[in-house]
Design an enzyme around this catalytic site. Structure first.
Site, mmCIF file in Angstrom:
data_model
loop_
_atom_site.group_PDB
_atom_site.id
_atom_site.type_symbol
_atom_site.label_atom_id
_atom_site.label_comp_id
_atom_site.label_asym_id
_atom_site.label_seq_id
_atom_site.Cartn_x
_atom_site.Cartn_y
_atom_site.Cartn_z
ATOM 1 N N CYS A 276 0.816 -1.220 0.000
ATOM 2 C CA CYS A 276 0.000 0.000 0.000
ATOM 3 C C CYS A 276 0.848 1.268 0.000
ATOM 4 O O CYS A 276 0.654 2.172 -0.822
ATOM 5 C CB CYS A 276 -0.974 -0.006 1.180
ATOM 6 S SG CYS A 276 -0.215 0.039 2.828
ATOM 7 N N HIS A 330 -2.630 1.141 6.933
ATOM 8 C CA HIS A 330 -2.918 1.125 5.491
ATOM 9 C C HIS A 330 -3.042 2.555 4.971
ATOM 10 O O HIS A 330 -3.381 3.481 5.714
ATOM 11 C CB HIS A 330 -4.228 0.362 5.240
ATOM 12 C CG HIS A 330 -4.485 0.067 3.789
ATOM 13 N ND1 HIS A 330 -3.692 -0.771 3.046
ATOM 14 C CD2 HIS A 330 -5.457 0.507 2.941
ATOM 15 C CE1 HIS A 330 -4.154 -0.847 1.812
ATOM 16 N NE2 HIS A 330 -5.216 -0.073 1.716
ATOM 17 N N HIS A 342 -5.914 2.158 -3.980
ATOM 18 C CA HIS A 342 -4.936 1.605 -3.032
ATOM 19 C C HIS A 342 -4.535 0.200 -3.459
ATOM 20 O O HIS A 342 -5.177 -0.426 -4.310
ATOM 21 C CB HIS A 342 -5.520 1.581 -1.612
ATOM 22 C CG HIS A 342 -6.770 0.752 -1.468
ATOM 23 N ND1 HIS A 342 -6.959 -0.124 -0.416
ATOM 24 C CD2 HIS A 342 -7.887 0.649 -2.237
ATOM 25 C CE1 HIS A 342 -8.155 -0.703 -0.541
ATOM 26 N NE2 HIS A 342 -8.731 -0.252 -1.628
#
Length: 389
Positions: A276, A330, A342
């Site tokens: 990510c 994240h 993402h």
């Protein structure tokens, strides 16, 4: 002979008892605890700096300070602390880079993507990657492995087959060379100025190399390790043009969306696969911006945005998820209208709106940062102002 054995046994018992007794000394225990606290204060994030120290006692009540650090000032602080505490010690704290590195304290990555691992072992965890031509600080050498630091200060171990070491003078020469960056998601280097040539290497967006000459529609390039080949001119951008561009949101989002569907890779930061934060890092690097490596680090930098109202978000903002703003796990890039892109399983678009089918319930939205209005502040460094380039 039996008497001699008995005396030797008593002496060994005395030495062991003395060492044990001193290690249990309250003042020694207090000093080691204070030293651990100071170590955490100096280097709160072990991903970007090395300060590994140990204070061992001896039977003569003289301590041995051992370990290693890449921070000269940290060593001075540790020694100052021990001096203030009137501790008698032997200084065995190693300052990196050490003598094993010699004068070649710099390096350039030589592969389209070079892997950075947590330990000097092929089976060790992949922690990050660096595209070709990334400048590295060389800190330590063990067999075929080099401990290096990347321009975002991340530290790890790289196989010697992934880099070429240089002196400071040689690095200065590289900085003054005719460098170009590969500006496509992926491509190839050929052994002659034709797509019909044999492939010398693959390339990914962000690769840097020196151009020797222009040949029609091709550039003859020189790899950091001396190999040569030919690349389509239209797929490249001069370093000067790239590093001096005015970074914009649209190109960042464009690259991010062109990677839609690309695979997730833990530790990856390239178009071959990215995690990510590596995905976010790559999208901004395409515009000459170096971000911190991990999501928890990226969440510290840039302008903080109030997330109480989703309408305050703008395209290009980084959106963070986790247990709380202090426990980030994240990150993604906001696209607008509640959507963000993402890397999770693969690169894809999700929504912040609980009523949207693309909403992911397990993603707890906790923070946001705006990047492009924070250039050349901590954690948001433009390539043109980074001293390593």
């Amino acid at each position: 002979m039996k008497k001699l054995y008995a005396i030797s046994g008593l002496l060994l018992l005395f030495l062991c008892a003395g060492t044990f007794a001193f290690s249990q000394n309250p003042s020694f225990k207090s000093i080691t605890e204070e030293l651990q606290s100071l170590q955490k204060h100096i280097v709160p994030d072990k991903r970007v700096a090395i300060l590994e120290i140990e204070l061992r006692d001896t039977i003569h009540q003289t301590q041995v300070l051992s370990g290693e650090t890449n921070l000269p000032n940290a060593k001075r602080q540790i020694i100052g602390f021990l001096t203030d505490k009137n501790v008698s010690y032997i200084d065995s704290l190693r300052l990196l880079p050490g003598s094993d590195v010699g004068e070649k304290t710099w390096a350039l990555t030589t592969l389209s993507v070079s892997n950075l691992r947590a330990k000097p072992d092929d089976a060790s965890e992949l922690v990050s990657q660096a595209p070709m031509g990334t400048p590295l600080k060389v800190l330590e050498n063990k067999a075929k492995w080099y401990r290096v630091q990347t321009p975002d200060n991340y530290i790890g171990w790289m196989d010697s087959g992934c880099l070429k070491t240089f002196t400071a003078l040689e690095m200065d020469q590289w900085k003054n060379s005719a460098r170009y960056i590969f500006n496509c998601i992926s491509g190839f280097v050929y052994d002659k100025p034709s797509k019909k040539g044999k492939i010398v290497s693959d390339l990914v967006v962000g690769d840097l190399f020196v151009v020797e000459k222009k040949t029609g529609r091709f550039l003859k390039i020189v790899f950091p390790d001396g190999r040569t080949g030919f690349v389509r001119k239209s797929h490249c951008l001069s370093f000067n043009n790239w590093s001096n561009m005015n970074p914009g949101v649209a190109p960042v989002l464009d690259l991010a969306q062109r990677m839609n569907g690309f695979p997730y890779l833990w530790g990856g930061t390239s178009s071959k696969g990215a995690d990510c934060s590596g995905f976010v890092k790559l999208a901004f690097y395409s515009q000459g911006i170096i971000l911190a490596r991990d999501a928890s680090q990226q969440a510290r930098y840039g302008e903080p945005i109030d997330i109480g109202n989703i309408n305050t978000l703008q395209p290009g903002d980084l959106v963070f998820f986790g247990r709380s703003a202090q426990r980030i796990t994240h990150v993604g890039i906001y696209l607008g209208n509640g959507y963000f892109i993402h890397a999770s399983g693969r690169v894809h678009v999700s929504s912040l709106d609980p009523a949207d089918p693309k909403f992911v319930p397990e993603r707890n939205f906790v923070a946001a940062r705006r990047i492009l209005n924070s250039l050349d502040t901590d954690g948001v460094v433009s390539v043109k102002n980074h001293p390593w380039y």
